[in-house]
Design a protein around this motif. Structure first.
Motif: not given
Length: 195
Positions: A158-175, A186-195
């Motif tokens: 996942y590349v992009g912003t993490i905010n109130n609009k996508n936090r829940e769906s990213l959490g579901l994907l991570a789960d 053998d699977i992993r998830m990477k998140i590339l974002t910024f502060k």
């Protein structure tokens, strides 16, 4: 840490009950920032606005500098910001007023694509220009892998912003990725974002 965590949970419960409390935090521009901005003398203030406080901040910067305002709306936050909690209806009215003031001050209004600009032009009665930030498509290899070598994990990126609009769906994907991994995949998830 325990006190901080319970304090944070208390704020989350309060925020869920009352709604987004961001407008209550207020805003004060520091003397250091004012001095820096006046010394820099920008010709343009470019702002990807999305909250009441930030719109007020941007208008104050324009007032201090006399700069041209260019706003960039990245998604349809006016349709869902401040839409929950007891204070939600009040803050939605405030947001609409603040957005109208910001749109009327802006000499350039930018959206992320033609359809969005057409919609916003109709909705707000002002022209919007489409622009999407350029990306090095070759870097992201549009051709997906079709062969998966043993010993090399399957990666979800996942590349992009993490905010109130996508936090829940990213959490579901991570789960989901975590459950697949726990099941021996053998699977992993990477998140590339910024502060």
């Amino acid at each position: 840490a325990g006190r901080s965590l319970s304090h944070s949970r208390g704020l989350q419960v309060l925020s869920r009950t009352l709604g987004d409390l961001e407008p209550l935090a207020g805003m004060r521009i520091s003397k250091e920032l004012i001095d820096w901005v006046k010394d820099f003398r920008p010709d343009v203030v470019y702002a990807p606005v999305s909250t009441i406080t930030y719109m007020r901040f941007v208008r104050e910067l324009v007032s201090l500098t006399g700069a041209t305002l260019a706003i960039h709306i990245m998604d349809d936050w006016p349709s869902f910001n401040y839409d929950s909690g007891i204070l939600g209806p009040f803050f939605r009215r405030v947001m609409k007023r603040e957005l109208e003031q910001t749109l009327s001050l802006a000499q350039l209004r930018v959206g992320i694509g033609p359809a969005m600009c057409d919609e916003y032009g109709t909705r707000y009665g002002r022209p919007f220009v489409p622009f999407s930030n350029p990306e090095d498509i070759d870097h992201w290899q549009l051709k997906p892998r079709k062969k998966y070598e043993e010993g090399r994990p399957f990666e979800v990126l996942y590349v992009g912003t993490i905010n109130n609009k996508n936090r829940e769906s990213l959490g579901l994907l991570a789960d989901s990725v975590s459950k697949l991994s726990d099941a021996g995949n053998d699977i992993r998830m990477k998140i590339l974002t910024f502060k």
